[in-house]
Design an enzyme around this catalytic site. Structure first.
Site, short mmCIF file in Angstrom:
data_model
loop_
_atom_site.label_atom_id
_atom_site.label_comp_id
_atom_site.label_asym_id
_atom_site.label_seq_id
_atom_site.Cartn_x
_atom_site.Cartn_y
_atom_site.Cartn_z
N HIS A 23 0.83 -1.21 0.00
CA HIS A 23 0.00 0.00 0.00
C HIS A 23 0.86 1.26 0.00
O HIS A 23 0.38 2.34 -0.33
CB HIS A 23 -0.91 -0.02 1.23
CG HIS A 23 -2.27 0.58 1.02
ND1 HIS A 23 -2.85 0.75 -0.22
CD2 HIS A 23 -3.18 1.05 1.92
CE1 HIS A 23 -4.05 1.29 -0.08
NE2 HIS A 23 -4.27 1.49 1.20
N ASN A 71 -6.25 7.40 4.39
CA ASN A 71 -7.59 7.95 4.16
C ASN A 71 -7.71 9.42 4.55
O ASN A 71 -8.79 9.99 4.49
CB ASN A 71 -8.66 7.11 4.87
CG ASN A 71 -8.45 7.04 6.36
OD1 ASN A 71 -7.46 7.54 6.88
ND2 ASN A 71 -9.38 6.41 7.06
N ASP A 96 -0.41 2.84 -5.11
CA ASP A 96 -0.45 1.41 -5.43
C ASP A 96 -1.71 1.11 -6.24
O ASP A 96 -2.74 1.74 -6.05
CB ASP A 96 -0.43 0.58 -4.14
CG ASP A 96 -1.59 0.91 -3.21
OD1 ASP A 96 -1.73 2.09 -2.83
OD2 ASP A 96 -2.37 0.00 -2.86
N ASN A 117 -8.71 4.60 -0.92
CA ASN A 117 -9.06 5.63 0.06
C ASN A 117 -8.19 6.88 -0.03
O ASN A 117 -8.65 7.98 0.24
CB ASN A 117 -9.02 5.06 1.48
CG ASN A 117 -10.18 4.12 1.73
OD1 ASN A 117 -11.25 4.27 1.15
ND2 ASN A 117 -9.97 3.13 2.58
#
Length: 196
Positions: A23, A71, A96, A117
């Site tokens: 991520h 987020n 990613d 997000n």
């Protein structure tokens, strides 16, 4: 020379728990770009992240890795963009991408968040989706129920090597992408094949 890309942002999560996770591919790219330019990202409270300004390959670039969680990335991106009066169209967000195989990357302008997000929050804070994206392939686990564990999992040795190779290729095309030759940059980057 006017630059089409003035700011490069790497999405990721802060802290050692998330270090070298899939991520964080975007944040890893921005770290690599800073190193390539002989710079180090340093904490900058007013931008809510790690920041460096680099002169590289004839470009003047603001680099940012938000230190907010994924987020909440938009908070940091908007703070830096507002301070330097950078328009959304001049921002490249590296992130990613589950829908691309590991070791590949694609440049894209605009589009939705695709469930990401970090992109969702960036769109919300900038008030537009009209920014550029660097989609860094991490592959898909094959089962949607496994996605969270997969993206938060650490990169393996082969994945790290593939990301390093694609980072190098992105750095080769970035000067073109940033200076009005996006189509040429896309053609080259999109034909790049990872080593098996």
């Amino acid at each position: 020379m006017a630059q089409d890309i003035v700011m490069v942002v790497g999405l990721g999560n802060p802290g050692s728990d998330y270090e070298n996770t899939r991520h964080n591919a975007g944040a890893l790219f921005v770290e690599a770009l800073a190193r390539e330019a002989g710079q180090t990202l340093r904490p900058e409270k007013k931008y809510h992240g790690l920041y460096a300004r680099i002169q590289w390959q004839g470009l003047d670039l603001h680099l940012l890795n938000p230190s907010t969680f994924m987020n909440r990335s938009g908070t940091a991106i908007k703070a830096l963009a507002d301070f330097f009066k950078i328009s959304p169209e001049q921002i490249l967000v590296a992130h990613d991408e589950l829908d691309l195989p590991p070791g590949t990357a694609k440049l894209k302008k605009g589009g939705g968040h695709g469930g990401h997000n970090g992109l969702r929050d960036t769109i919300a804070h900038l008030g537009t989706n009209d920014f550029q994206r660097l989609r860094l392939g991490i592959g898909h686990p094959g089962d949607s129920r496994k996605v969270t564990g997969f993206v938060l999992g650490r990169l393996g040795k082969q994945e790290t090597e593939q990301l390093t190779a694609v980072f190098d290729e992105v750095m080769r095309v970035l000067p073109d992408a940033a200076s009005g030759k996006l189509a040429a940059a896309m053609n080259r980057l999109h034909s790049f094949k990872p080593t098996p």
